[in-house]
Design a protein around this motif. Structure first.
Motif, PDB file in Angstrom:
ATOM      1  N   UNK A 176       0.814  -1.221   0.000  1.00 38.16           N
ATOM      2  CA  UNK A 176       0.000   0.000   0.000  1.00 38.16           C
ATOM      3  C   UNK A 176       0.850   1.275   0.000  1.00 38.16           C
ATOM      4  N   UNK A 177       2.100   1.182  -0.425  1.00 39.29           N
ATOM      5  CA  UNK A 177       2.953   2.364  -0.489  1.00 39.29           C
ATOM      6  C   UNK A 177       2.749   3.112  -1.800  1.00 39.29           C
ATOM      7  N   UNK A 178       2.506   2.360  -2.873  1.00 40.62           N
ATOM      8  CA  UNK A 178       2.375   2.951  -4.196  1.00 40.62           C
ATOM      9  C   UNK A 178       0.992   2.710  -4.772  1.00 40.62           C
ATOM     10  N   UNK A 179       0.591   3.595  -5.691  1.00 40.16           N
ATOM     11  CA  UNK A 179      -0.637   3.404  -6.453  1.00 40.16           C
ATOM     12  C   UNK A 179      -0.358   3.843  -7.882  1.00 40.16           C
ATOM     13  N   UNK A 180      -1.299   3.602  -8.779  1.00 39.27           N
ATOM     14  CA  UNK A 180      -1.088   3.877 -10.195  1.00 39.27           C
ATOM     15  C   UNK A 180      -0.750   5.355 -10.429  1.00 39.27           C
ATOM     16  N   UNK A 181       0.283   5.591 -11.238  1.00 40.90           N
ATOM     17  CA  UNK A 181       0.705   6.951 -11.556  1.00 40.90           C
ATOM     18  C   UNK A 181       1.837   7.473 -10.695  1.00 40.90           C
ATOM     19  N   UNK A 182       2.127   6.791  -9.567  1.00 35.21           N
ATOM     20  CA  UNK A 182       3.211   7.235  -8.700  1.00 35.21           C
ATOM     21  C   UNK A 182       4.571   6.987  -9.363  1.00 35.21           C
ATOM     22  N   UNK A 183       5.563   7.738  -8.949  1.00 34.84           N
ATOM     23  CA  UNK A 183       6.932   7.532  -9.421  1.00 34.84           C
ATOM     24  C   UNK A 183       7.710   6.765  -8.362  1.00 34.84           C
ATOM     25  N   UNK A 184       8.600   5.896  -8.820  1.00 37.35           N
ATOM     26  CA  UNK A 184       9.402   5.098  -7.896  1.00 37.35           C
ATOM     27  C   UNK A 184      10.786   4.897  -8.487  1.00 37.35           C
ATOM     28  N   UNK A 185      11.683   4.340  -7.682  1.00 33.80           N
ATOM     29  CA  UNK A 185      13.058   4.117  -8.100  1.00 33.80           C
ATOM     30  C   UNK A 185      13.345   2.616  -8.092  1.00 33.80           C
ATOM     31  N   UNK A 186      13.929   2.118  -9.192  1.00 37.20           N
ATOM     32  CA  UNK A 186      14.310   0.707  -9.291  1.00 37.20           C
ATOM     33  C   UNK A 186      15.658   0.522  -8.622  1.00 37.20           C
ATOM     34  N   UNK A 187      15.726  -0.322  -7.599  1.00 39.07           N
ATOM     35  CA  UNK A 187      16.973  -0.464  -6.840  1.00 39.07           C
ATOM     36  C   UNK A 187      17.593  -1.851  -6.952  1.00 39.07           C
ATOM     37  N   UNK A 188      16.836  -2.838  -7.471  1.00 38.88           N
ATOM     38  CA  UNK A 188      17.399  -4.192  -7.539  1.00 38.88           C
ATOM     39  C   UNK A 188      16.611  -5.024  -8.532  1.00 38.88           C
ATOM     40  N   UNK A 189      17.267  -6.031  -9.110  1.00 39.63           N
ATOM     41  CA  UNK A 189      16.611  -6.947 -10.044  1.00 39.63           C
ATOM     42  C   UNK A 189      16.742  -8.369  -9.538  1.00 39.63           C
ATOM     43  N   UNK A 190      15.608  -9.066  -9.461  1.00 40.26           N
ATOM     44  CA  UNK A 190      15.582 -10.453  -8.996  1.00 40.26           C
ATOM     45  C   UNK A 190      15.466 -11.355 -10.217  1.00 40.26           C
ATOM     46  N   UNK A 191      16.526 -12.115 -10.503  1.00 37.50           N
ATOM     47  CA  UNK A 191      16.536 -12.950 -11.713  1.00 37.50           C
ATOM     48  C   UNK A 191      15.609 -14.151 -11.582  1.00 37.50           C
ATOM     49  N   UNK A 192      15.275 -14.546 -10.357  1.00 36.69           N
ATOM     50  CA  UNK A 192      14.409 -15.714 -10.175  1.00 36.69           C
ATOM     51  C   UNK A 192      12.952 -15.389 -10.464  1.00 36.69           C
ATOM     52  N   UNK A 193      12.509 -14.187 -10.093  1.00 42.12           N
ATOM     53  CA  UNK A 193      11.122 -13.780 -10.334  1.00 42.12           C
ATOM     54  C   UNK A 193      10.996 -12.818 -11.511  1.00 42.12           C
ATOM     55  N   UNK A 194      12.155 -12.437 -12.096  1.00 41.57           N
ATOM     56  CA  UNK A 194      12.168 -11.491 -13.224  1.00 41.57           C
ATOM     57  C   UNK A 194      11.441 -10.193 -12.860  1.00 41.57           C
ATOM     58  N   UNK A 195      11.704  -9.724 -11.657  1.00 38.87           N
ATOM     59  CA  UNK A 195      11.046  -8.496 -11.192  1.00 38.87           C
ATOM     60  C   UNK A 195      12.070  -7.556 -10.564  1.00 38.87           C
ATOM     61  N   UNK A 196      11.640  -6.309 -10.370  1.00 40.30           N
ATOM     62  CA  UNK A 196      12.498  -5.284  -9.796  1.00 40.30           C
ATOM     63  C   UNK A 196      11.934  -4.826  -8.455  1.00 40.30           C
ATOM     64  N   UNK A 197      12.826  -4.544  -7.528  1.00 42.24           N
ATOM     65  CA  UNK A 197      12.413  -3.969  -6.251  1.00 42.24           C
ATOM     66  C   UNK A 197      12.371  -2.458  -6.395  1.00 42.24           C
ATOM     67  N   UNK A 198      11.285  -1.851  -5.911  1.00 42.19           N
ATOM     68  CA  UNK A 198      11.144  -0.408  -6.028  1.00 42.19           C
ATOM     69  C   UNK A 198      11.018   0.229  -4.643  1.00 42.19           C
ATOM     70  N   UNK A 199      11.475   1.471  -4.562  1.00 43.06           N
ATOM     71  CA  UNK A 199      11.338   2.253  -3.345  1.00 43.06           C
ATOM     72  C   UNK A 199      10.900   3.657  -3.748  1.00 43.06           C
ATOM     73  N   UNK A 200      10.398   4.405  -2.794  1.00 43.61           N
ATOM     74  CA  UNK A 200      10.002   5.798  -3.072  1.00 43.61           C
ATOM     75  C   UNK A 200      11.230   6.615  -3.421  1.00 43.61           C
ATOM     76  N   UNK A 201      11.054   7.560  -4.327  1.00 42.67           N
ATOM     77  CA  UNK A 201      12.173   8.414  -4.718  1.00 42.67           C
ATOM     78  C   UNK A 201      12.650   9.242  -3.524  1.00 42.67           C
ATOM     79  N   UNK A 202      13.947   9.333  -3.333  1.00 39.03           N
ATOM     80  CA  UNK A 202      14.469  10.102  -2.197  1.00 39.03           C
ATOM     81  C   UNK A 202      14.436  11.608  -2.446  1.00 39.03           C
ATOM     82  N   UNK A 203      14.019  12.036  -3.634  1.00 40.35           N
ATOM     83  CA  UNK A 203      13.961  13.464  -3.930  1.00 40.35           C
ATOM     84  C   UNK A 203      12.573  13.918  -4.319  1.00 40.35           C
TER      85      UNK A 203
END
Length: 203
Positions: A176-203
């Protein structure tokens, strides 16, 4: 007249209606008013089990969902049309007509699914990214959330790289941190799930 009568009577009329929607969608898409991946960003459905999600990805992954659904509906319509014409004598009257007709409709759908899986397989190469950039090259980029929520098991986002837009799978440790249209930062890639970890932009 026999063709029209079959196409616009139960059970084939269900597929005929869906086929008309598909045709309308592709007309709008050809006019450039919608993207082929519109369903990926709008549909917010999480699979009940990992096995069902894996089956869908294995059978229909690699091509836009709009194309897979279009082929499923088209094949279902063709199969239902011929099934209704060849076995009309089995439909009967009254309640039995709708009960057996429903069986025909479901059978047409079931047959259409594996046939679609076979047809989309050679199409996958046309939708493979022409970029040679590795998945890890996206780490550190800003993305736009494309789903109504992001969790540890679900989420998608759009990211731009070298002038092209990609729809990627994302995950977040905090629900529940993000919703559609929000901006986020990609910080890591998981090769097993083919997905990226996102966090809120620090700026």
């Amino acid at each position: 007249m026999e063709f029209l009568n079959t196409a616009f009577t139960f059970p084939t009329i269900i597929f005929s209606t869906l086929l008309l929607i598909v045709i309308l969608f592709w007309i709008i898409a050809l006019l450039g008013l919608v993207d082929l991946d519109i369903l990926e960003s709008d549909v917010d459905i999480e699979a009940n089990t990992a096995s069902s999600s894996s089956y869908w990805q294995l059978a229909f992954g690699g091509v836009p969902l709009s194309i897979s659904l279009s082929i499923i509906i088209s094949l279902g319509w063709i199969i239902s049309l011929y099934t209704q014409q060849l076995f009309a004598y089995l439909l009967g009257n009254g309640i039995s007509y709708y009960l057996i007709g429903t069986v025909f409709m479901l059978a047409s759908l079931i047959v259409a699914l594996p046939l679609t899986a076979l047809l989309v397989r050679p199409l996958r190469r046309f939708f493979e990214s022409q970029e040679t950039t590795s998945k890890h090259a996206l780490v550190g980029l800003e993305c736009t959330i494309a789903t109504s929520r992001v969790s540890s098991t679900f989420g998608q986002a759009r990211v731009y790289i070298q002038g092209t837009e990609q729809l990627i799978e994302i995950r977040s440790d905090e629900d529940n941190t993000f919703t559609i249209g929000d901006s986020a930062l990609l910080i890591d890639h998981d090769i097993t799930t083919h997905s990226y970890t996102v966090v809120a932009k620090p700026w």
